[in-house]
Design a protein around this motif. Sequence first.
Motif, PDB file in Angstrom:
ATOM      1  N   GLN A 119      43.100  32.077  39.527  1.00  0.00           N
ATOM      2  CA  GLN A 119      44.133  32.106  40.837  1.00  0.00           C
ATOM      3  C   GLN A 119      44.956  32.970  40.392  1.00  0.00           C
ATOM      4  N   LEU A 120      45.914  33.649  41.390  1.00  0.00           N
ATOM      5  CA  LEU A 120      46.683  34.443  41.175  1.00  0.00           C
ATOM      6  C   LEU A 120      48.089  33.891  40.218  1.00  0.00           C
ATOM      7  N   ASP A 121      48.092  32.660  40.880  1.00  0.00           N
ATOM      8  CA  ASP A 121      49.491  31.908  40.286  1.00  0.00           C
ATOM      9  C   ASP A 121      48.986  31.711  38.688  1.00  0.00           C
ATOM     10  N   ASP A 122      47.845  31.443  38.209  1.00  0.00           N
ATOM     11  CA  ASP A 122      47.291  31.185  36.754  1.00  0.00           C
ATOM     12  C   ASP A 122      46.967  32.440  36.171  1.00  0.00           C
ATOM     13  N   PHE A 123      47.395  33.626  36.637  1.00  0.00           N
ATOM     14  CA  PHE A 123      47.013  35.063  36.264  1.00  0.00           C
ATOM     15  C   PHE A 123      47.507  35.098  34.735  1.00  0.00           C
ATOM     16  N   ASN A 124      48.808  35.071  34.830  1.00  0.00           N
ATOM     17  CA  ASN A 124      49.627  35.378  33.669  1.00  0.00           C
ATOM     18  C   ASN A 124      49.334  34.534  32.270  1.00  0.00           C
ATOM     19  N   GLU A 125      49.016  33.019  32.410  1.00  0.00           N
ATOM     20  CA  GLU A 125      48.755  32.309  31.486  1.00  0.00           C
ATOM     21  C   GLU A 125      47.373  32.597  30.884  1.00  0.00           C
ATOM     22  N   ILE A 126      46.464  32.681  32.017  1.00  0.00           N
ATOM     23  CA  ILE A 126      45.090  32.947  31.248  1.00  0.00           C
ATOM     24  C   ILE A 126      44.905  34.402  30.742  1.00  0.00           C
ATOM     25  N   PHE A 127      45.629  35.484  31.198  1.00  0.00           N
ATOM     26  CA  PHE A 127      45.548  36.873  30.925  1.00  0.00           C
ATOM     27  C   PHE A 127      46.176  37.137  29.516  1.00  0.00           C
ATOM     28  N   LYS A 128      47.178  36.388  29.237  1.00  0.00           N
ATOM     29  CA  LYS A 128      48.009  36.393  27.865  1.00  0.00           C
ATOM     30  C   LYS A 128      47.050  35.702  26.953  1.00  0.00           C
ATOM     31  N   SER A 129      46.181  34.848  27.349  1.00  0.00           N
ATOM     32  CA  SER A 129      45.426  34.104  26.289  1.00  0.00           C
ATOM     33  C   SER A 129      44.281  34.836  26.043  1.00  0.00           C
ATOM     34  N   THR A 130      43.847  35.546  26.961  1.00  0.00           N
ATOM     35  CA  THR A 130      42.447  36.547  26.662  1.00  0.00           C
ATOM     36  C   THR A 130      42.708  37.790  25.945  1.00  0.00           C
ATOM     37  N   TRP A 131      43.869  38.376  26.482  1.00  0.00           N
ATOM     38  CA  TRP A 131      44.356  39.809  25.953  1.00  0.00           C
ATOM     39  C   TRP A 131      44.803  39.735  24.496  1.00  0.00           C
ATOM     40  N   ARG A 132      44.585  40.821  24.025  1.00  0.00           N
ATOM     41  CA  ARG A 132      45.015  41.072  22.541  1.00  0.00           C
ATOM     42  C   ARG A 132      45.859  42.218  22.619  1.00  0.00           C
ATOM     43  N   ASP A 133      46.713  42.455  21.788  1.00  0.00           N
ATOM     44  CA  ASP A 133      47.665  43.625  21.842  1.00  0.00           C
ATOM     45  C   ASP A 133      47.156  44.816  21.449  1.00  0.00           C
ATOM     46  N   GLU A 134      47.210  45.745  22.119  1.00  0.00           N
ATOM     47  CA  GLU A 134      46.836  47.087  22.022  1.00  0.00           C
ATOM     48  C   GLU A 134      45.371  47.359  22.442  1.00  0.00           C
ATOM     49  N   MET A 135      44.770  46.438  23.581  1.00  0.00           N
ATOM     50  CA  MET A 135      43.600  46.113  24.134  1.00  0.00           C
ATOM     51  C   MET A 135      43.800  47.108  25.190  1.00  0.00           C
ATOM     52  N   PRO A 136      42.860  47.903  25.493  1.00  0.00           N
ATOM     53  CA  PRO A 136      43.025  48.571  26.790  1.00  0.00           C
ATOM     54  C   PRO A 136      42.395  47.585  27.984  1.00  0.00           C
ATOM     55  N   VAL A 137      43.059  47.758  29.040  1.00  0.00           N
ATOM     56  CA  VAL A 137      42.664  47.023  30.364  1.00  0.00           C
ATOM     57  C   VAL A 137      42.102  47.889  31.145  1.00  0.00           C
ATOM     58  N   VAL A 138      41.189  47.307  31.880  1.00  0.00           N
ATOM     59  CA  VAL A 138      40.705  48.137  33.011  1.00  0.00           C
ATOM     60  C   VAL A 138      40.565  47.401  34.296  1.00  0.00           C
ATOM     61  N   ILE A 139      40.709  47.955  35.610  1.00  0.00           N
ATOM     62  CA  ILE A 139      41.025  47.309  36.848  1.00  0.00           C
ATOM     63  C   ILE A 139      39.684  47.789  37.548  1.00  0.00           C
ATOM     64  N   ASN A 140      38.870  46.740  37.804  1.00  0.00           N
ATOM     65  CA  ASN A 140      37.760  46.868  38.491  1.00  0.00           C
ATOM     66  C   ASN A 140      37.787  46.336  40.130  1.00  0.00           C
ATOM     67  N   ALA A 141      38.355  46.975  40.934  1.00  0.00           N
ATOM     68  CA  ALA A 141      38.462  46.577  42.382  1.00  0.00           C
ATOM     69  C   ALA A 141      37.780  47.176  43.067  1.00  0.00           C
ATOM     70  N   ASP A 142      36.819  46.424  44.224  1.00  0.00           N
ATOM     71  CA  ASP A 142      36.133  46.673  45.363  1.00  0.00           C
ATOM     72  C   ASP A 142      36.896  47.728  45.926  1.00  0.00           C
ATOM     73  N   GLU A 143      36.310  48.561  46.830  1.00  0.00           N
ATOM     74  CA  GLU A 143      37.319  49.459  47.657  1.00  0.00           C
ATOM     75  C   GLU A 143      37.431  48.925  48.955  1.00  0.00           C
ATOM     76  N   THR A 144      37.158  47.778  49.368  1.00  0.00           N
ATOM     77  CA  THR A 144      37.695  47.098  50.521  1.00  0.00           C
ATOM     78  C   THR A 144      38.761  46.125  50.208  1.00  0.00           C
ATOM     79  N   VAL A 145      39.118  46.112  48.736  1.00  0.00           N
ATOM     80  CA  VAL A 145      40.389  45.112  48.600  1.00  0.00           C
ATOM     81  C   VAL A 145      41.660  45.830  49.310  1.00  0.00           C
ATOM     82  N   LYS A 146      42.603  44.856  49.626  1.00  0.00           N
ATOM     83  CA  LYS A 146      43.677  45.482  50.043  1.00  0.00           C
ATOM     84  C   LYS A 146      44.568  45.988  49.097  1.00  0.00           C
ATOM     85  N   TYR A 147      45.238  47.036  49.297  1.00  0.00           N
ATOM     86  CA  TYR A 147      46.101  47.663  48.264  1.00  0.00           C
ATOM     87  C   TYR A 147      47.181  46.775  47.641  1.00  0.00           C
ATOM     88  N   GLY A 148      47.560  45.815  48.435  1.00  0.00           N
ATOM     89  CA  GLY A 148      48.754  45.018  47.873  1.00  0.00           C
ATOM     90  C   GLY A 148      48.123  44.039  46.865  1.00  0.00           C
TER      91      GLY A 148
END
Length: 137
Positions: free
Chosen positions: A77-106
């Motif tokens: 969920q968007l509310d839990d994003f920070n906590e889960i992202f920080k536990s998954t991401w390691r320093d200096e690891m590149p991140v790729v956003i994979n968004a559907d073209e119909t998703v709102k820009y916001g």
Amino acid sequence: MKRSRGKSLNQEMNLTNLIDVVFAILIVFLISAPLMSQGIKVDLPNAEAPTLTDQTNMLKVTIDKEEKIFIADMQVQLDDFNEIFKSTWRDEMPVVINADETVKYGIVMKVVTLVQIAGVKQLGFLTLDRDPEKKKR
């Protein structure tokens, strides 16, 4: 009536047919396994962009058509994003956003902002190549 005891019954099981069937099923699975799609289905937007060199050591954040957010194939969920992202991401690891073209820009920008707040320095977006013929030349 009396049964003749001269001939004994052959009680061995013939496994040849069973082994043939098992091998046939195994071959079908070996052929069809690579054809099964994995991950979350999104329609990527078209764009001209350089290809990524090292795709093995990166964290993928996906936003699908229903605007569900996934971090490495785990829905969050968007509310839990920070906590889960920080536990998954390691320093200096590149991140790729994979968004559907119909998703709102916001929504995409909210996710990008949360990723940048977490301290990501290498951020990219997955797209489809506009002109696939260009690579064949």
